[in-house]
Design a protein around this motif. Sequence first.
Motif, mmCIF file in Angstrom:
data_model
loop_
_atom_site.group_PDB
_atom_site.id
_atom_site.type_symbol
_atom_site.label_atom_id
_atom_site.label_comp_id
_atom_site.label_asym_id
_atom_site.label_seq_id
_atom_site.Cartn_x
_atom_site.Cartn_y
_atom_site.Cartn_z
ATOM 1 N N GLU A 4 -1.642 -5.914 -7.135
ATOM 2 C CA GLU A 4 -2.137 -5.685 -6.013
ATOM 3 C C GLU A 4 -2.828 -4.013 -6.777
ATOM 4 O OE1 GLU A 4 0.663 -4.666 -3.537
ATOM 5 O OE2 GLU A 4 0.067 -6.092 -2.503
ATOM 6 N N MET A 5 -3.635 -3.829 -6.063
ATOM 7 C CA MET A 5 -4.024 -2.445 -6.429
ATOM 8 C C MET A 5 -4.138 -1.419 -4.972
ATOM 9 S SD MET A 5 -7.450 -0.782 -8.136
ATOM 10 C CE MET A 5 -7.117 -1.097 -9.658
ATOM 11 N N LYS A 6 -2.584 -0.104 -5.293
ATOM 12 C CA LYS A 6 -2.890 0.598 -3.625
ATOM 13 C C LYS A 6 -4.204 1.838 -3.849
ATOM 14 C CE LYS A 6 1.367 -0.962 -3.549
ATOM 15 N NZ LYS A 6 3.099 -0.712 -4.221
ATOM 16 N N ILE A 7 -4.557 1.668 -2.445
ATOM 17 C CA ILE A 7 -5.312 2.573 -2.744
ATOM 18 C C ILE A 7 -4.840 3.881 -1.286
ATOM 19 C CG2 ILE A 7 -7.149 1.304 -3.540
ATOM 20 C CD1 ILE A 7 -9.105 2.462 -1.427
ATOM 21 N N GLY A 8 -5.397 5.033 -1.548
ATOM 22 C CA GLY A 8 -5.215 6.011 -0.644
ATOM 23 C C GLY A 8 -5.858 6.336 0.095
ATOM 24 N N LEU A 9 -6.524 6.655 1.624
ATOM 25 C CA LEU A 9 -7.518 7.498 1.512
ATOM 26 C C LEU A 9 -7.376 8.857 2.650
ATOM 27 C CD1 LEU A 9 -9.019 4.279 3.886
ATOM 28 C CD2 LEU A 9 -8.780 5.094 1.915
ATOM 29 N N ILE A 10 -8.358 9.777 1.910
ATOM 30 C CA ILE A 10 -8.511 11.192 2.182
ATOM 31 C C ILE A 10 -9.170 11.867 3.133
ATOM 32 C CG2 ILE A 10 -7.791 13.442 1.989
ATOM 33 C CD1 ILE A 10 -6.721 12.491 -0.662
ATOM 34 N N GLY A 11 -9.564 12.153 4.646
ATOM 35 C CA GLY A 11 -10.433 12.257 5.371
ATOM 36 C C GLY A 11 -11.353 11.207 5.696
ATOM 37 N N CYS A 50 -7.895 -0.043 9.622
ATOM 38 C CA CYS A 50 -7.149 -0.143 8.755
ATOM 39 C C CYS A 50 -6.284 -1.348 9.519
ATOM 40 C CB CYS A 50 -5.842 0.892 8.123
ATOM 41 S SG CYS A 50 -6.678 1.628 6.767
ATOM 42 N N GLU A 51 -5.949 -1.279 10.459
ATOM 43 C CA GLU A 51 -5.760 -2.667 11.006
ATOM 44 C C GLU A 51 -6.355 -3.777 11.412
ATOM 45 O OE1 GLU A 51 -4.237 -0.970 15.784
ATOM 46 O OE2 GLU A 51 -3.418 0.474 14.090
ATOM 47 N N LYS A 52 -7.603 -3.851 11.398
ATOM 48 C CA LYS A 52 -8.443 -4.068 11.638
ATOM 49 C C LYS A 52 -8.482 -5.359 10.450
ATOM 50 C CE LYS A 52 -12.673 -3.702 14.330
ATOM 51 N NZ LYS A 52 -13.885 -3.292 14.233
ATOM 52 N N GLU A 53 -8.412 -4.764 8.802
ATOM 53 C CA GLU A 53 -7.631 -4.998 8.108
ATOM 54 C C GLU A 53 -6.108 -6.371 7.558
ATOM 55 O OE1 GLU A 53 -10.044 -6.080 6.098
ATOM 56 O OE2 GLU A 53 -12.266 -5.016 7.446
ATOM 57 N N GLY A 54 -5.957 -5.624 8.746
ATOM 58 C CA GLY A 54 -4.388 -6.282 8.517
ATOM 59 C C GLY A 54 -3.647 -5.328 6.983
ATOM 60 N N TYR A 55 -4.185 -3.845 7.120
ATOM 61 C CA TYR A 55 -3.570 -2.635 6.469
ATOM 62 C C TYR A 55 -2.441 -2.116 7.076
ATOM 63 C CZ TYR A 55 -6.791 -4.154 3.230
ATOM 64 O OH TYR A 55 -7.963 -5.041 1.765
ATOM 65 N N SER A 56 -1.092 -1.341 6.853
ATOM 66 C CA SER A 56 -0.085 -1.101 7.974
ATOM 67 C C SER A 56 0.260 0.106 6.993
ATOM 68 C CB SER A 56 1.106 -1.459 7.813
ATOM 69 O OG SER A 56 0.734 -3.319 8.446
ATOM 70 N N PRO A 57 -0.471 1.812 6.255
ATOM 71 C CA PRO A 57 -0.750 2.444 5.135
ATOM 72 C C PRO A 57 0.457 2.829 6.160
ATOM 73 C CG PRO A 57 -2.989 2.726 6.864
ATOM 74 C CD PRO A 57 -2.614 1.028 7.657
ATOM 75 N N VAL A 58 1.245 3.611 4.793
ATOM 76 C CA VAL A 58 1.463 5.521 5.354
ATOM 77 C C VAL A 58 1.129 6.156 5.882
ATOM 78 C CG1 VAL A 58 3.267 7.358 4.888
ATOM 79 C CG2 VAL A 58 3.571 4.919 3.856
#
Lengths: 337, 337
Positions: A4-11, A50-58
């Motif tokens: 897995e590669m975890k990514i964060g989004l800012i802004g 994110c929800e649409k793509e199935g992610y639940s980010p912090v």
Amino acid sequence: MEAEMKIGLIGNRGHQQYVFESLHQLPEVQITAIVSGSEEDDIGEIKTWCEKEGYSPVVYDDTDELLADSGIEVVSIAGPFELHSQMSIQAFKNGIHVFCEKPVALNLEELDLLHSEYQQGNVHFSAMMGLRYDPAFYTAWSAVRRGEIGQVRLIYAQKSYKLGTRPEYYSRRSTYGGTIPWVGSHAVDWVYWFSHAQFVSVTASHSRLFNSGYGDLEVSAMCHFVLQDEIFASVSLDYYRPETARTHGDDRVRVVGTQGVIEVRGGKVYLISDLLKQEQKIPAACDRMLFADFIHQVEGKSRSLLSAEDVFTVTEACLLARQSADESKPLYFGRYE
Amino acid sequence: MEAEMKIGLIGNRGHQQYVFESLHQLPEVQITAIVSGSEEDDIGEIKTWCEKEGYSPVVYDDTDELLADSGIEVVSIAGPFELHSQMSIQAFKNGIHVFCEKPVALNLEELDLLHSEYQQGNVHFSAMMGLRYDPAFYTAWSAVRRGEIGQVRLIYAQKSYKLGTRPEYYSRRSTYGGTIPWVGSHAVDWVYWFSHAQFVSVTASHSRLFNSGYGDLEVSAMCHFVLQDEIFASVSLDYYRPETARTHGDDRVRVVGTQGVIEVRGGKVYLISDLLKQEQKIPAACDRMLFADFIHQVEGKSRSLLSAEDVFTVTEACLLARQSADESKPLYFGRYE
């Protein structure tokens, strides 16, 4: 199975959609953290995507917290523009690869610092200069690289945008950066990318007249670049595209070579050369995507079309052009040689 | 019946056809004298054209003799380029109206002298800058004058020519003058004519690289003009149009205004504005002709599209742009204010 590669989004100022549109090519990517870059910015749209793509980010409250998240390998930064360089530097220090909205710095001092911090780190860095991946521009560039117009001699690059209704940060130089870096970075990038030549000098002009009350925002600009081997380029930028026009932008490039001329206009590619009996339309296609290419380079699988050095060079060109326009005088390159 | 108007023709470099194509609008005109401008130049073509039109002009051996011919009221001068200004001045002194191939002077000293001699005389003076009368350019200009794009803010003007095979005088600066004055004068004229604004400064570049052995001839050039009210213009010039292209030249202009954008491209006129639901092609037409307009102004019947002052201003702009390119520095206007 791939790691897995975890990514964060800012802004959410600019083009986080580059990340989302590439996800189908990146099954290994997980969006695990998001944060707003400023109290002004709503990241509701990012949450929905994110929800649409199935992610639940912090959802972090603070960009520093996200950048301190030890699980994150890649961060995609999109505003506030005036924090791009310092957020990127913080990411470099934490060993996080950075995909950043352009311009990556709003002045040359910040850019110099960003460049030196990048060189001291060991991460990949690139920017959202996605128009290299536009089918028409990519196709035209590929034809130039194959030698279909001979040696490049002149380039005209154009961005013409609708002004529309814009958030308040567009009205201040300190938060917007200026039209040459914001709108122009794509056109300046085409000049650099198509010519494959070093910049020598720039003379530019920009104007805030008739800007519909948008404060510092320049609504028209022109830049005259000289590149090595006496290649010349003109960049034309404006926010006067009528609201009634079919598309938001009227993006163009015309590249004159010793054996032909190639153009992108209205999303189509036109070529006339010594070898062709008449002008031809070349079918436009690009099978690569900006953010997927970025991740594949991080993974060591392939090189993207846009290197970190390209980003520094084009950002320098934009900021020097803006300064040339501010000061009404030619300026010379040589910062990153 | 209207009084006859006797005209003399000097030389055959450039565009004496402007005279011949207008003759059907000028029954009063008689071509009564012709002369070659130089031993190098053959005026056989001019003789043939005269015969076809039913004229039997005196053929002089020397331009001074023709200019001393007391019957002649108007002279049309086309080369050698380096003699344009001195032949024009001689005509002014003899009270002869002058229609001259552009550029009317090959350097600023000659232009200054020409200007002061013109002001001391009492004749009409204009140049073969015939592209104001091109149907597409005239139609676009008329739309701009009617206010269809609001205030003009940016102009891109382009001339792209086939190099072909050219006489030897194109290879020397002293006899050719340079590509910015020769090819560029039309494009610089569009900038001035469409903007309806005074020039402030110019930064230009030109190159002789890849010029197929044509000596001093510059095959690529770009000029960045600043005009009053922060109007900016870019002029792109090249001799790289492939020989296989459908037309000799790829002449274009794109004018961005506060309420719309108008373009000439491929002989067609395209307009998009706040008032139009989509881009429109405007039918191109011009019912006026360059030389007929010139004669009608001499006769006091109407004013031509191109005044003597326009010719001086555009020639100054071309020669300053050439100097800017030679010296790689911006130059400022103010000569004829």
